[in-house]
Scaffold this active site. Structure first.
Site: not given
Length: 472
Positions: A260, A262, A265, A287
């Site tokens: 995470q 980095k 995402g 959502e």
């Protein structure tokens, strides 16, 4: 009434009875989060390594009855290791003693199986064997998937064993639901999804409208073989949109904790937009996004909008309008919105839906001031008015719409800015009935929103500066 004289021996016997009769301590239980530690391990050698990566679940207590406690154990310690290769899990359970002290004895195996299901193995030896048997689990699973995009990431990349690498190559692969391989892989990902994604629930992998997008890391091991590691994924549902279109809705997204912060995402989100554009879906939605993801999403979309020429003239005119006088001193300070034509252009070309575009619009306005100090009061007035509109609706005294003409040398459709201020029925914020408290709450919400906009704008302009693109 006379009393019977008791002998000394009778007194001694009664004392002994009192000593034998007592009450055991009430079992207050122990919270699951206080006795369970979860590690993510990537090799057999890492099993007992103290530096293994610790996972911090959103809410472990929710898996243990109503009060989230474990009963019937003294000195309980549960150490769970999850393989980052095939996502099997093993739980090492130790305790000093076990007894029913009024609350029963928690069935630990049953409770852990509600989380890990079929991925929970019975022994340490079986768990370690999985590293050898399932070394190609990811490679085999994605063999029939569709590779969508590759990217090389530079910098210090750290795996679950804290090993450093100066660069890594990743690709995003799409798997369609309704296939055995997709269902098997997702069943292995469910435990981590439940533990790390707040409010998540498993998707129906038999429904072909679901699609999984996997972030796959490719690394060459010491033997020169390429290893495939799944470091993140998202589940997307493809809705029908009348009459002959479809919409993509992101339902779950998870990047494993060691990877995470980095850029993985953001890369995954960019790929999803590429898919939405290339397949010309109606739009792309999310959502119930969590705050951190929404922050990343708004950064990504604001960057895309800054490069979208058709709306630059509209942003410029909106900024120019806000620079004219002090809005806070006016009796009517409307909410600023982009014209419907711009909202539709953004949806068609960038697949950003209206709600998300309006989130980014305020960031675009803020960036457009540059420097913002001289116009900060006007900007805060606009945000304040929008917050009042969202929370109070018509009670904010801003009902109705206005169209203000703006001089333009281009299409007349682009020569106005819309102000909208009618009630919003979707507000989820409860406001105090007391007028003074209400004003204080509104001011706090406005300050938080302005701070959020400033942070996003700072990140976006920093990114543009590093890429050599002018902000204005």
């Amino acid at each position: 009434m006379g009393q019977k004289q008791r002998s000394s021996s009778d007194v001694d016997n009664e004392v002994k009875k009192r000593r034998r009769v007592g009450f055991s301590g009430v079992d207050v239980g122990v919270e699951a989060k206080d006795c369970i530690t979860i590690y993510l391990v990537s090799s057999k050698e890492e099993f007992d390594a103290p530096e293994s990566f610790v996972i911090h679940p959103v809410d472990l207590n929710s898996f243990f009855d109503d009060d989230g406690k474990i009963y019937g154990y003294e000195g309980l310690k549960i150490t769970i290791r999850v393989s980052s290769i095939s996502f099997y899990a093993y739980a090492d359970i130790t305790f000093q003693s076990s007894a029913d002290r009024g609350k029963g004895i928690t069935d630990l195996k049953s409770a852990l199986q509600t989380i890990f299901a079929e991925t929970l193995v019975d022994s340490k030896d079986e768990f370690l064997q999985k590293f050898l048997m399932d070394n190609d689990f990811v490679r085999t699973t994605i063999s029939n998937g569709e590779a969508l995009k590759h990217k090389a990431f530079k910098g210090n990349i750290c795996d679950s064993n804290q090993n450093m690498d100066s660069s890594t190559h990743v690709e995003v692969v799409r798997l369609l639901a309704g296939k055995m391989a997709t269902g098997q892989l997702y069943s292995h990902l469910i435990p981590l999804t439940l533990l790390l994604v707040d409010g998540s629930s498993p998707i129906d992998v038999t429904d072909p409208h679901w699609e999984l997008y996997l972030v796959i890391q490719k690394k060459t091991d010491q033997q020169g073989e390429i290893q495939f590691r799944l470091i993140g994924f998202t589940a997307v549902y493809r809705f029908f949109h009348y009459p002959d279109d479809s919409r993509l809705r992101l339902s779950q997204i998870l990047v494993l904790p060691p990877y995470q912060h980095k850029g993985y995402g953001r890369f995954l989100l960019e790929v999803l937009y590429d898919v939405a554009i290339s397949e010309n879906v109606f739009d792309f939605t999310v959502e119930e996004p969590l705050d951190h993801f929404q922050h990343v999403r708004t950064c990504v979309d604001t960057l895309r909008l800054l490069r979208f020429d058709p709306i630059q003239n509209i942003v410029t005119k909106a900024v120019s309008l806000l620079k004219q006088g002090k809005l806070s001193k006016k009796t009517h300070c409307p909410r600023l919105l982009p014209p419907p034509s711009a909202i539709e252009d953004v949806r068609k070309s960038l697949k950003i839906n209206k709600q998300q575009f309006l989130q980014c619009w305020e960031v675009l306005i803020y960036i457009g001031f540059n420097p913002v100090d001289k116009n900060m009061e006007n900007f805060v007035s606009i945000i304040s008015n929008r917050v009042k509109y969202d929370i109070l609706g018509k009670d904010s005294g801003t009902s109705g719409k206005q169209l203000i003409e703006v001089p333009s040398d281009v299409d007349q459709e682009l020569s106005f800015v819309m102000f909208k201020s009618e009630a919003n029925d979707t507000s989820a914020v409860h406001m105090d009935d007391n007028q003074a408290n209400q004003e204080e709450q509104l001011q706090k919400l406005v300050q938080e929103k302005v701070k959020e906009i400033q942070l996003i704008a700072e990140k976006v302009t920093m990114h543009l500066g590093s890429s050599g693109v002018a902000v204005n």
